[in-house]
Enzyme design. Structure first.
Site, PDB file in Angstrom:
ATOM      1  N   ASP A 405      26.174  -6.375  16.167  1.00 37.95           N
ATOM      2  CA  ASP A 405      26.568  -6.461  17.572  1.00 37.95           C
ATOM      3  C   ASP A 405      25.459  -6.206  18.584  1.00 37.95           C
ATOM      4  O   ASP A 405      25.613  -6.549  19.749  1.00 37.95           O
ATOM      5  CB  ASP A 405      27.744  -5.514  17.854  1.00 37.95           C
ATOM      6  CG  ASP A 405      29.089  -6.173  17.559  1.00 37.95           C
ATOM      7  OD1 ASP A 405      29.166  -7.417  17.647  1.00 37.95           O
ATOM      8  OD2 ASP A 405      30.057  -5.455  17.255  1.00 37.95           O
ATOM      9  N   TYR A 486      36.398  -6.805  20.888  1.00 36.54           N
ATOM     10  CA  TYR A 486      36.583  -5.363  20.718  1.00 36.54           C
ATOM     11  C   TYR A 486      36.021  -4.558  21.879  1.00 36.54           C
ATOM     12  O   TYR A 486      34.965  -4.888  22.428  1.00 36.54           O
ATOM     13  CB  TYR A 486      35.865  -4.872  19.455  1.00 36.54           C
ATOM     14  CG  TYR A 486      36.766  -4.794  18.258  1.00 36.54           C
ATOM     15  CD1 TYR A 486      37.930  -4.032  18.304  1.00 36.54           C
ATOM     16  CD2 TYR A 486      36.460  -5.468  17.097  1.00 36.54           C
ATOM     17  CE1 TYR A 486      38.765  -3.961  17.204  1.00 36.54           C
ATOM     18  CE2 TYR A 486      37.303  -5.404  15.996  1.00 36.54           C
ATOM     19  CZ  TYR A 486      38.449  -4.654  16.060  1.00 36.54           C
ATOM     20  OH  TYR A 486      39.275  -4.584  14.972  1.00 36.54           O
ATOM     21  N   HIS A 534      38.297  -5.630   7.564  1.00 33.89           N
ATOM     22  CA  HIS A 534      36.873  -5.562   7.913  1.00 33.89           C
ATOM     23  C   HIS A 534      36.429  -4.108   7.986  1.00 33.89           C
ATOM     24  O   HIS A 534      37.239  -3.206   8.145  1.00 33.89           O
ATOM     25  CB  HIS A 534      36.613  -6.267   9.239  1.00 33.89           C
ATOM     26  CG  HIS A 534      37.459  -5.765  10.371  1.00 33.89           C
ATOM     27  ND1 HIS A 534      38.759  -6.164  10.564  1.00 33.89           N
ATOM     28  CD2 HIS A 534      37.198  -4.871  11.346  1.00 33.89           C
ATOM     29  CE1 HIS A 534      39.264  -5.544  11.615  1.00 33.89           C
ATOM     30  NE2 HIS A 534      38.335  -4.742  12.112  1.00 33.89           N
ATOM     31  N   ASP A 543      17.408  12.495  16.392  1.00 32.83           N
ATOM     32  CA  ASP A 543      16.065  13.027  16.125  1.00 32.83           C
ATOM     33  C   ASP A 543      16.095  14.531  16.405  1.00 32.83           C
ATOM     34  O   ASP A 543      15.969  14.960  17.550  1.00 32.83           O
ATOM     35  CB  ASP A 543      15.051  12.299  17.019  1.00 32.83           C
ATOM     36  CG  ASP A 543      13.626  12.779  16.786  1.00 32.83           C
ATOM     37  OD1 ASP A 543      13.428  13.782  16.075  1.00 32.83           O
ATOM     38  OD2 ASP A 543      12.707  12.149  17.344  1.00 32.83           O
ATOM     39  N   ASP A 545      15.045  18.359  16.622  1.00 33.81           N
ATOM     40  CA  ASP A 545      13.891  19.250  16.793  1.00 33.81           C
ATOM     41  C   ASP A 545      14.472  20.649  16.962  1.00 33.81           C
ATOM     42  O   ASP A 545      14.761  21.059  18.078  1.00 33.81           O
ATOM     43  CB  ASP A 545      13.086  18.892  18.062  1.00 33.81           C
ATOM     44  CG  ASP A 545      12.218  17.661  17.869  1.00 33.81           C
ATOM     45  OD1 ASP A 545      12.163  17.119  16.749  1.00 33.81           O
ATOM     46  OD2 ASP A 545      11.599  17.245  18.859  1.00 33.81           O
ATOM     47  N   GLU A 585      11.763  11.780   0.967  1.00 33.11           N
ATOM     48  CA  GLU A 585      12.510  10.569   1.336  1.00 33.11           C
ATOM     49  C   GLU A 585      13.162   9.907   0.123  1.00 33.11           C
ATOM     50  O   GLU A 585      14.064   9.086   0.286  1.00 33.11           O
ATOM     51  CB  GLU A 585      11.583   9.582   2.058  1.00 33.11           C
ATOM     52  CG  GLU A 585      11.225  10.047   3.461  1.00 33.11           C
ATOM     53  CD  GLU A 585      10.355   9.071   4.227  1.00 33.11           C
ATOM     54  OE1 GLU A 585       9.850   8.103   3.604  1.00 33.11           O
ATOM     55  OE2 GLU A 585      10.157   9.271   5.430  1.00 33.11           O
ATOM     56  N   PHE A 679      11.675   1.962   5.292  1.00 35.57           N
ATOM     57  CA  PHE A 679      11.237   3.240   5.858  1.00 35.57           C
ATOM     58  C   PHE A 679      11.153   4.339   4.791  1.00 35.57           C
ATOM     59  O   PHE A 679      10.617   5.417   5.048  1.00 35.57           O
ATOM     60  CB  PHE A 679      12.186   3.717   6.964  1.00 35.57           C
ATOM     61  CG  PHE A 679      12.219   2.835   8.193  1.00 35.57           C
ATOM     62  CD1 PHE A 679      11.428   1.709   8.302  1.00 35.57           C
ATOM     63  CD2 PHE A 679      13.058   3.152   9.254  1.00 35.57           C
ATOM     64  CE1 PHE A 679      11.463   0.905   9.433  1.00 35.57           C
ATOM     65  CE2 PHE A 679      13.100   2.362  10.388  1.00 35.57           C
ATOM     66  CZ  PHE A 679      12.308   1.234  10.479  1.00 35.57           C
ATOM     67  N   LEU A 690      11.805  15.608  11.323  1.00 33.13           N
ATOM     68  CA  LEU A 690      12.857  14.836  10.652  1.00 33.13           C
ATOM     69  C   LEU A 690      13.667  14.027  11.658  1.00 33.13           C
ATOM     70  O   LEU A 690      13.841  14.417  12.808  1.00 33.13           O
ATOM     71  CB  LEU A 690      13.838  15.771   9.924  1.00 33.13           C
ATOM     72  CG  LEU A 690      13.283  16.676   8.842  1.00 33.13           C
ATOM     73  CD1 LEU A 690      14.438  17.374   8.118  1.00 33.13           C
ATOM     74  CD2 LEU A 690      12.435  15.875   7.855  1.00 33.13           C
ATOM     75  N   HIS A 700      38.888  -1.040   8.385  1.00 40.32           N
ATOM     76  CA  HIS A 700      40.006  -1.469   9.230  1.00 40.32           C
ATOM     77  C   HIS A 700      40.783  -2.570   8.532  1.00 40.32           C
ATOM     78  O   HIS A 700      40.277  -3.679   8.370  1.00 40.32           O
ATOM     79  CB  HIS A 700      39.463  -1.956  10.575  1.00 40.32           C
ATOM     80  CG  HIS A 700      40.512  -2.127  11.619  1.00 40.32           C
ATOM     81  ND1 HIS A 700      40.227  -2.531  12.909  1.00 40.32           N
ATOM     82  CD2 HIS A 700      41.848  -1.924  11.581  1.00 40.32           C
ATOM     83  CE1 HIS A 700      41.343  -2.587  13.597  1.00 40.32           C
ATOM     84  NE2 HIS A 700      42.339  -2.239  12.814  1.00 40.32           N
TER      85      HIS A 700
HETATM   86 CU   LIG Z   1      38.606  -3.399  13.528  1.00 37.81          CU
END
Ligand SMILES: [Cu+2]
Ligand SMILES: *[C@@H]1O[C@H](CO)[C@@H](O)[C@H](O)[C@H]1NC(C)=O
Ligand SMILES: *[C@@H]1O[C@H](CO)[C@@H](O)[C@H](O)[C@H]1NC(C)=O
Ligand SMILES: *[C@@H]1O[C@H](CO)[C@@H](O)[C@H](O)[C@H]1NC(C)=O
Ligand SMILES: *[C@@H]1O[C@H](CO)[C@@H](O)[C@H](O)[C@H]1NC(C)=O
Ligand SMILES: *[C@@H]1O[C@H](CO)[C@@H](O)[C@H](O)[C@H]1NC(C)=O
Ligand SMILES: *[C@@H]1O[C@H](CO)[C@@H](O)[C@H](O)[C@H]1NC(C)=O
Ligand SMILES: *[C@@H]1O[C@H](CO)[C@@H](O)[C@H](O)[C@H]1NC(C)=O
Ligand SMILES: *[C@@H]1O[C@H](CO)[C@@H](O)[C@H](O)[C@H]1NC(C)=O
Ligand SMILES: *[C@@H]1O[C@H](CO)[C@@H](O)[C@H](O)[C@H]1NC(C)=O
Ligand SMILES: *[C@@H]1O[C@H](CO)[C@@H](O)[C@H](O)[C@H]1NC(C)=O
Ligand SMILES: *[C@@H]1O[C@H](CO)[C@@H](O)[C@H](O)[C@H]1NC(C)=O
Ligand SMILES: *[C@@H]1O[C@H](CO)[C@@H](O)[C@H](O)[C@H]1NC(C)=O
Length: 799
Positions: A405, A486, A534, A543, A545, A585, A679, A690, A700
């Site tokens: 989206d 939506y 769906h 992020d 800190d 990681e 990544f 981090l 749904h």
């Molecule tokens: Cu939905």
């Protein structure tokens, strides 16, 4: 689709991919009048006391002048060979979006924390290169700004596998008229099967729409070449509904699939190379119109009833009015004015012990930066990264749908919030702005900030001698984006116990499927209609800190154990707490534990509290369940879903790994601009800077309760970020909004209110109520040529 909100975003009739947005009928649908345009801001709501931000907002979206300067710079670069969007067609190079590039974190922290120099302004710019047989979008970094002889533009090759930060675009040219011409060539069959009117190839006169899979597919042609495939279905335009006094057109097209599908090869830019590959009807596949017509003319050809519009798609009040229900329900009032401060210019908000900066982007809408609590930074950045809606079905259109989206953007569709409905009447509105296709659009009241009583207590305790109780008043920052069918409501809640809660809710129309042997993919919810299952998966970046950038993710797990204690003759079956660190990681992809046995914490191992425990914040799902996509390797999304295969992720934060996704990934999901999976390269996560990426969402499977619209009540999902051994006790004790009542047998002996003021003012609700006739849309300003004195009403971009 004939009318693309995306076109409005691009400000041109340039042919662009068909978004899933249902069409706007020619007569339009907006009943509300607009206020006179004068400035970018609406003052429909109460003012908050003003404040001065401690620093400039380094992330604030470009002003009109900044964007105009940048766009002028870009047009002066001959290598880009740009055409002004207003004059451009599909075979020109045009500016898609310009947005602020967040400064390098080290530079930002030096400025914010150590009186360092203010980081330079830089931009990320996406340009469509249409003047070529193989069109592409390329991402550039441009700066420093404002433009000077030091300014340059560079492909943003950091953090991408895509060569020169380019991604191919396979649907730059208008295919809709080709689909329509094809439908017209079998108008006899279409009219018969769909009871549709198809009188011309000018589709204003037709009663159906044609659109389909997203993203497009690729297939190997007979000669081994790459073929670009679009599967489209027919959708009925909703009929006007008699609402009593007049007729009205509701936006229910996504509830009206017709069960007839066409497969097209749309490879290349020359429409003469495009072709119809097949037609699907009642699970029968035909490879040409002639084959389909022959079958249709045969006796025994099975016809199914198409779905019809009707009152059932309308969202108006219907049914018996419930007892007393027309009387005004309880409402929120704010007797003594806003209790938070705002720096309008810097978009900085301070409420109780929290402060943060706000910005807004075309791709992801509302974002927060530098969230501080009691003077210490908790989160450097918090905001949406990407939202997937991944469908499935036994028809190619549902099976082929995996919306990414941010391609459509959360910014363009974050329209004015409605006081008294979306937000309390007294909410404080913050305008939001984004710059796409050389137009700057400001949403009046695109973001609202307000306090509200949560209607459950923060704390209470009672004995036979006293009762103690504390109100739970929280601050909410809210924005709602209607991306096609939506409506996504985003809330960031701040609580007095130090908790930050991120919530997403979904309402609006579901995208449904024609019900044809579809039991495995959803419920039959109406005549001929399947709910079409769906997954919604919305990825957020947090992020952390905690008392500095260097933190560690730890897990404190409750586990069953059998222990032989000295003090007991036999072993005891019991449980204990197991503490582990997320080391690197390699362990960065995580799912929520069964039975919620793991506490997931981000701590600073170098900052112990007075009890010797590591100070930190806990991350925990609070509504819905932690989410990840059911389809782990989607045939629609490929390498563009790698942030959605697990519930949450922890990584070493890098300026080159700013985003989990890129808005233009959707153009070529196998070869995306950002592939989150890349990544993860085994770096140590022990006391490092981090970043956590977590998913909210829902599986749904629409049922009859999703008709006509999905309701927010159940379609919601939240994450809490909450202090954990961070302070030495619960900080909400600081609130004065509490009471202690002492009593002795039946008699109250003392009442303590801690200086909190009672609401005694008379409130005239009629005066505080908002006038819905003042609801107004966006203000748009053209950038090239720059025309700041003539902003205009941008009604078309309103879905
Ligand atoms: Cu939905
Ligand atoms: C914007 O809309 C308002 C209300 O409909 C109208 O009065 C005004 O003339 C419009 N302005 C422009 C520039 O079109
Ligand atoms: C908006 O603010 C202006 C100037 O402060 C004021 O005159 C006007 O009445 C306000 N309008 C609304 C709708 O509050
Ligand atoms: C672009 O070129 C024009 C014409 O030479 C000039 O007026 C304008 O200032 C330039 N823009 C920028 C940002 O340098
Ligand atoms: C520049 O773009 C135009 C179309 O806008 C195209 O006709 C022309 O060939 C392009 N020039 C170069 C050098 O690519
Ligand atoms: C910040 O830097 C400026 C200019 O270098 C200086 O004048 C000012 O005193 C410094 N402020 C603090 C709090 O260090
Ligand atoms: C429609 O039919 C005409 C006449 O047979 C043909 O020339 C044309 O190519 C067809 N168009 C499509 C899109 O199939
Ligand atoms: C077909 O459409 C017409 C016109 O919209 C309508 O009057 C008729 O009832 C429809 N037929 C069926 C079988 O629903
Ligand atoms: C119908 O019109 C009446 C009179 O104008 C009005 O009171 C009523 O609210 C309207 N009903 C609807 C559903 O629009
Ligand atoms: C359902 O499947 C059966 C058997 O394959 C087929 O005959 C029938 O046409 C299908 N129904 C629909 C509505 O596609
Ligand atoms: C964070 O840890 C890294 C690795 O140990 C170290 O190089 C860096 O200096 C630390 N940063 C701060 C601000 O302490
Ligand atoms: C994903 O599916 C494709 C095609 O089925 C396959 O080639 C690829 O190896 C799969 N990738 C993973 C990570 O399973
Ligand atoms: C409660 O207070 C009333 C009036 O002050 C007094 O008459 C009564 O005795 C008290 N009851 C108790 C149980 O102390």
């Amino acid at each position: 689709m004939r009318f693309f909100p995306l076109l409005a975003l691009l400000g041109t009739a340039l042919a662009m991919p068909s978004p899933k947005i249902s069409s706007v009928r020619p007569n339009g649908r907006r009943p509300l009048s607009r206020r006179q345009l004068s400035t970018d801001s609406a003052n429909i709501t109460a003012a908050a006391p003003s404040a001065s931000a401690p620093s400039d907002n380094l992330w604030k979206y470009f002003s009109n002048d900044e964007a105009a300067d940048l766009i002028s710079y870009l047009h002066n670069q001959t290598d880009l060979n740009l055409t002004a969007v207003a004059d451009a067609g599909a075979w020109d190079n045009t500016i898609l979006v310009v947005d602020v590039l967040p400064p390098a974190k080290a530079d930002a922290l030096a400025y914010l924390d150590n009186n360092g120099t203010k980081p330079e302004r830089w931009a990320t710019v996406h340009i469509t290169f249409g003047a070529t047989e193989e069109p592409y979008v390329q991402e550039f970094l441009v700066g420093p700004l404002p433009a000077s002889d030091k300014t340059g533009h560079y492909p943003n090759t950091a953090g991408t596998q895509a060569k020169d930060a380019k991604i191919r675009v396979y649907d730059l040219d208008d295919t809709y008229s080709f689909f329509l011409d094809t439908a017209f060539n079998m108008s006899d069959i279409v009219s018969d099967l769909l009871n549709a009117t198809i009188t011309s190839t000018d589709d204003i006169d037709n009663t159906f729409d044609i659109w389909g899979i997203d993203p497009l597919w690729h297939e190997q042609g007979e000669d081994g070449s790459d073929r670009v495939i679009n599967w489209v279905g027919f959708w009925r335009y909703p009929d006007e509904i008699d609402t009593g006094n007049s007729t009205f057109n509701f936006d229910g097209e996504t509830l009206l699939p017709q069960g007839l599908y066409m497969k097209f090869d749309v490879t290349g830019r020359d429409p003469s190379g495009w072709s119809l590959k097949g037609i699907l009807y009642t699970d029968e596949y035909y490879t040409s119109i002639d084959e389909f017509r022959t079958a249709w003319q045969k006796e025994g050809f099975i016809k199914v009833t198409p779905t019809y519009s009707g009152e059932w798609i309308g969202t108006d009040q219907t049914g018996d009015i419930l007892p007393l229900e027309t009387e005004s329900p309880p409402v929120n009032v704010q007797p003594q004015g806003q209790r938070f401060k705002v720096d309008e210019e810097q978009k900085w908000v301070e409420w109780m012990d929290f402060s943060f900066y706000i910005t807004f982007t075309r791709d992801t809408g509302l974002r927060l930066f530098d969230i501080k609590y009691k003077g210490d930074r908790i989160l450097y950045e918090l905001g949406l990264q990407e939202a997937i809606a991944h469908y499935a079905g036994n028809d190619p259109v549902q099976s082929g749908t995996g919306y990414l989206d941010t391609y459509y953007g959360f910014g363009p569709y974050a329209f004015s919030l409605v006081p008294g409905f979306d937000i309390p009447d007294y909410a404080y509105c913050i305008d939001s702005k984004f710059h796409a296709a050389e137009i700057s659009v400001a949403h009046r009241c695109g973001i609202a900030v307000f306090e509200a009583d949560q209607n459950y207590l923060m704390q209470r305790h009672s004995t036979d001698e006293y009762l103690s109780a504390t109100k739970n008043v929280a601050l909410t920052v809210r924005s709602v984006s209607t991306v096609g069918n939506y409506d996504y409501n985003f809330d960031y809640n701040f609580y007095l116990d130090g908790t930050i809660e991120i919530t997403v809710r979904a309402s609006g129309y579901i995208q449904s499927a024609y019900y044809a042997n579809n039991t495995e993919y959803g419920y039959k919810i109406h005549k001929g209609l399947s709910g079409s299952m769906h997954d919604h998966n919305l990825n957020f970046k947090a992020d952390f800190d905690i008392l500095g950038v260097n933190n560690t993710m730890v897990k404190h797990t409750v586990e069953p154990i059998t222990v032989q204690y000295k003090w007991n003759p036999t072993p005891r079956n019991t449980m204990h707490l197991v503490r582990t660190d997320v080391l690197s990681e390699d362990e960065g992809k995580q799912r929520w534990s069964a039975n919620a046995q793991e506490q997931v914490l981000v701590v600073n191992k170098d900052e112990l509290n007075a009890n010797g425990e590591e100070r930190g914040y806990k991350i925990m799902p609070s509504r819905g369940a932690g989410m990840y996509l059911t389809v782990q390797n989607s045939s629609n999304l490929f390498n563009s879903q790698s942030f959605a295969t697990d519930a949450y992720y922890v990584l070493k934060r890098k300026d080159t790994e700013l985003r989990a996704s890129n808005a233009w990934n959707r153009n070529d999901p196998e070869r995306p601009l950002v592939d989150f999976a890349t990544f993860f390269n085994g770096e140590s996560l022990l006391q490092e800077d981090l970043v956590v990426f977590f998913n909210l969402g829902m599986h749904h499977v629409p049922h009859t309760g999703d008709l006509p619209n999905t309701v927010f009540t159940t379609a919601q999902s939240s994450m809490m970020i909450t202090p954990h051994n961070y302070l030495l006790s619960d900080p909400s004790r600081q609130s004065t909004q509490m009471i202690r009542i002492n009593y002795n047998n039946d008699n109250v002996s003392d009442v303590v209110t801690f200086g909190s003021q009672e609401a005694t003012a008379e409130v005239n609700l009629a005066q505080t109520a908002w006038d819905p006739w003042t609801y107004s849309g966006d203000v748009a300003t053209r950038k090239f040529p720059y025309d700041p004195e003539n902003p205009y009403n941008d009604t078309e971009s309103i879905v």
